[in-house]
Write a protein that holds these residues in place. Structure first.
Motif, PDB file in Angstrom:
ATOM      1  N   MET A   1       0.881  -1.079   0.036  1.00  0.00           N
ATOM      2  CA  MET A   1       0.137   0.199   0.024  1.00  0.00           C
ATOM      3  C   MET A   1       0.924   1.232  -0.011  1.00  0.00           C
ATOM      4  O   MET A   1       1.848   1.160   0.663  1.00  0.00           O
ATOM      5  N   LEU A   2       0.618   2.325  -0.732  1.00  0.00           N
ATOM      6  CA  LEU A   2       1.272   3.423  -0.788  1.00  0.00           C
ATOM      7  C   LEU A   2       0.822   4.415   0.209  1.00  0.00           C
ATOM      8  O   LEU A   2      -0.296   4.313   1.077  1.00  0.00           O
ATOM      9  N   LEU A   3       1.612   5.226   0.899  1.00  0.00           N
ATOM     10  CA  LEU A   3       1.490   6.296   1.896  1.00  0.00           C
ATOM     11  C   LEU A   3       0.250   7.068   1.641  1.00  0.00           C
ATOM     12  O   LEU A   3      -0.521   7.256   2.666  1.00  0.00           O
ATOM     13  N   SER A   4       0.061   7.387   0.317  1.00  0.00           N
ATOM     14  CA  SER A   4      -1.191   8.254  -0.009  1.00  0.00           C
ATOM     15  C   SER A   4      -2.485   7.446   0.367  1.00  0.00           C
ATOM     16  O   SER A   4      -3.415   7.823   0.816  1.00  0.00           O
ATOM     17  N   ASN A   5      -2.482   5.944  -0.192  1.00  0.00           N
ATOM     18  CA  ASN A   5      -3.483   5.348   0.181  1.00  0.00           C
ATOM     19  C   ASN A   5      -3.943   5.045   1.703  1.00  0.00           C
ATOM     20  O   ASN A   5      -4.912   4.949   2.296  1.00  0.00           O
ATOM     21  N   PHE A   6      -2.652   4.803   2.321  1.00  0.00           N
ATOM     22  CA  PHE A   6      -2.811   4.742   3.941  1.00  0.00           C
ATOM     23  C   PHE A   6      -3.351   5.942   4.560  1.00  0.00           C
ATOM     24  O   PHE A   6      -4.380   5.482   5.257  1.00  0.00           O
ATOM     25  N   LEU A   7      -2.980   6.997   4.211  1.00  0.00           N
ATOM     26  CA  LEU A   7      -3.651   8.170   4.879  1.00  0.00           C
ATOM     27  C   LEU A   7      -4.905   8.390   4.471  1.00  0.00           C
ATOM     28  O   LEU A   7      -5.662   8.791   5.498  1.00  0.00           O
ATOM     29  N   GLN A   8      -5.317   8.262   3.319  1.00  0.00           N
ATOM     30  CA  GLN A   8      -6.700   8.078   3.134  1.00  0.00           C
ATOM     31  C   GLN A   8      -7.587   6.934   3.726  1.00  0.00           C
ATOM     32  O   GLN A   8      -8.744   7.340   4.204  1.00  0.00           O
ATOM     33  N   LEU A   9      -6.943   5.821   4.087  1.00  0.00           N
ATOM     34  CA  LEU A   9      -7.676   4.853   4.672  1.00  0.00           C
ATOM     35  C   LEU A   9      -7.863   5.354   6.429  1.00  0.00           C
ATOM     36  O   LEU A   9      -8.960   5.145   6.828  1.00  0.00           O
ATOM     37  N   ILE A  10      -6.892   5.985   6.968  1.00  0.00           N
ATOM     38  CA  ILE A  10      -7.062   6.501   8.220  1.00  0.00           C
ATOM     39  C   ILE A  10      -7.971   7.774   8.407  1.00  0.00           C
ATOM     40  O   ILE A  10      -7.934   8.204   9.379  1.00  0.00           O
ATOM     41  N   THR A  17      -6.955   7.575  17.981  1.00  0.00           N
ATOM     42  CA  THR A  17      -7.143   6.206  17.802  1.00  0.00           C
ATOM     43  C   THR A  17      -5.877   5.322  17.801  1.00  0.00           C
ATOM     44  O   THR A  17      -4.639   5.924  16.970  1.00  0.00           O
ATOM     45  N   PRO A  18      -5.532   4.359  18.763  1.00  0.00           N
ATOM     46  CA  PRO A  18      -4.121   3.924  18.470  1.00  0.00           C
ATOM     47  C   PRO A  18      -3.779   2.894  17.420  1.00  0.00           C
ATOM     48  O   PRO A  18      -4.828   2.240  16.802  1.00  0.00           O
ATOM     49  N   LEU A  19      -2.703   2.743  16.829  1.00  0.00           N
ATOM     50  CA  LEU A  19      -2.455   2.182  15.723  1.00  0.00           C
ATOM     51  C   LEU A  19      -1.607   0.857  15.957  1.00  0.00           C
ATOM     52  O   LEU A  19      -0.547   0.743  16.800  1.00  0.00           O
ATOM     53  N   TYR A  20      -1.856  -0.374  15.352  1.00  0.00           N
ATOM     54  CA  TYR A  20      -1.346  -1.589  15.743  1.00  0.00           C
ATOM     55  C   TYR A  20      -0.984  -2.428  14.336  1.00  0.00           C
ATOM     56  O   TYR A  20      -1.620  -2.067  13.254  1.00  0.00           O
ATOM     57  N   HIS A  43       7.914   1.138  12.743  1.00  0.00           N
ATOM     58  CA  HIS A  43       8.718   0.225  13.714  1.00  0.00           C
ATOM     59  C   HIS A  43       7.700  -0.284  14.650  1.00  0.00           C
ATOM     60  O   HIS A  43       7.117   0.763  15.482  1.00  0.00           O
ATOM     61  N   CYS A  44       7.674  -1.518  15.386  1.00  0.00           N
ATOM     62  CA  CYS A  44       6.946  -1.960  16.442  1.00  0.00           C
ATOM     63  C   CYS A  44       7.627  -1.484  17.580  1.00  0.00           C
ATOM     64  O   CYS A  44       8.960  -1.788  17.581  1.00  0.00           O
ATOM     65  N   GLY A  45       7.088  -1.342  18.843  1.00  0.00           N
ATOM     66  CA  GLY A  45       7.701  -1.154  20.200  1.00  0.00           C
ATOM     67  C   GLY A  45       6.558  -1.361  21.174  1.00  0.00           C
ATOM     68  O   GLY A  45       5.582  -2.016  21.069  1.00  0.00           O
ATOM     69  N   GLN A  46       6.637  -0.340  22.340  1.00  0.00           N
ATOM     70  CA  GLN A  46       5.895  -0.623  23.422  1.00  0.00           C
ATOM     71  C   GLN A  46       4.475   0.027  23.354  1.00  0.00           C
ATOM     72  O   GLN A  46       3.561  -0.439  23.744  1.00  0.00           O
ATOM     73  N   ARG A  47       4.606   1.267  23.133  1.00  0.00           N
ATOM     74  CA  ARG A  47       3.513   2.322  23.007  1.00  0.00           C
ATOM     75  C   ARG A  47       2.908   2.296  21.668  1.00  0.00           C
ATOM     76  O   ARG A  47       3.887   2.723  21.046  1.00  0.00           O
ATOM     77  N   PRO A  48       1.804   2.412  21.452  1.00  0.00           N
ATOM     78  CA  PRO A  48       1.291   2.632  19.746  1.00  0.00           C
ATOM     79  C   PRO A  48       1.172   4.110  19.526  1.00  0.00           C
ATOM     80  O   PRO A  48       0.833   4.725  20.659  1.00  0.00           O
ATOM     81  N   LEU A  49       1.390   4.517  18.664  1.00  0.00           N
ATOM     82  CA  LEU A  49       1.379   5.873  17.770  1.00  0.00           C
ATOM     83  C   LEU A  49      -0.411   5.904  17.717  1.00  0.00           C
ATOM     84  O   LEU A  49      -1.038   5.069  17.648  1.00  0.00           O
ATOM     85  N   THR A  50      -0.703   7.214  17.986  1.00  0.00           N
ATOM     86  CA  THR A  50      -2.342   7.456  17.824  1.00  0.00           C
ATOM     87  C   THR A  50      -2.224   8.425  16.408  1.00  0.00           C
ATOM     88  O   THR A  50      -1.043   8.613  15.649  1.00  0.00           O
ATOM     89  N   LYS A  51      -3.383   8.395  15.754  1.00  0.00           N
ATOM     90  CA  LYS A  51      -3.401   8.687  14.328  1.00  0.00           C
ATOM     91  C   LYS A  51      -3.022  10.406  14.538  1.00  0.00           C
ATOM     92  O   LYS A  51      -2.171  10.867  13.421  1.00  0.00           O
ATOM     93  N   LYS A  52      -3.336  11.143  15.395  1.00  0.00           N
ATOM     94  CA  LYS A  52      -2.878  12.483  15.452  1.00  0.00           C
ATOM     95  C   LYS A  52      -1.198  12.754  15.406  1.00  0.00           C
ATOM     96  O   LYS A  52      -0.627  13.313  14.954  1.00  0.00           O
ATOM     97  N   LYS A  53      -0.640  11.954  16.349  1.00  0.00           N
ATOM     98  CA  LYS A  53       0.600  11.900  16.370  1.00  0.00           C
ATOM     99  C   LYS A  53       1.370  11.450  15.010  1.00  0.00           C
ATOM    100  O   LYS A  53       2.504  12.101  14.990  1.00  0.00           O
ATOM    101  N   LEU A  54       0.861  10.437  14.736  1.00  0.00           N
ATOM    102  CA  LEU A  54       1.505   9.884  13.169  1.00  0.00           C
ATOM    103  C   LEU A  54       1.483  11.222  12.209  1.00  0.00           C
ATOM    104  O   LEU A  54       2.602  11.563  11.663  1.00  0.00           O
TER     105      LEU A  54
END
Length: 93
Positions: A1-10, A17-20, A43-54
């Motif tokens: 998936m391209l980033l433009s499609n990803f942004l449209q999806l979210i 909203t947390p992202l997993y 990159h995966c880690g301990q705490r999920p990014l939120t849509k706003k932070k992303l």
């Protein structure tokens, strides 16, 4: 998936909203994002990014690059999204 499609999806998701990512039937929080010339790497880690932070981290770079999830030495493409029903968040597969 391209980033433009990803942004449209979210686009319609709540800002908090947390992202997993689902990898091998396990949920992994998407904790960091790195934009390179060739890809948008989560990159995966301990705490999920939120849509706003992303969205704040992505800025105005190129949107015609693929989205990749990195877990250790694995690099996986994202093809879709599922809304979680048992807790807040979305899962990318």
């Amino acid at each position: 998936m391209l980033l433009s499609n990803f942004l449209q999806l979210i686009n319609d998701l709540n800002d908090q909203t947390p992202l997993y990512a689902q990898i091998n039937q396990e949920l992994h929080p998407l904790s960091k994002v790195a934009l390179t010339r060739d890809a948008c790497e989560f990159h995966c880690g301990q705490r999920p990014l939120t849509k706003k932070k992303l969205l704040g981290l992505l800025g105005k770079g190129s949107k015609a690059i693929p989205v990749i999830v990195c877990l250790g030495d694995q690099q996986l493409m994202i093809f879709g999204m599922q809304i979680l029903t048992d807790r807040p968040g979305v899962v990318f597969k």
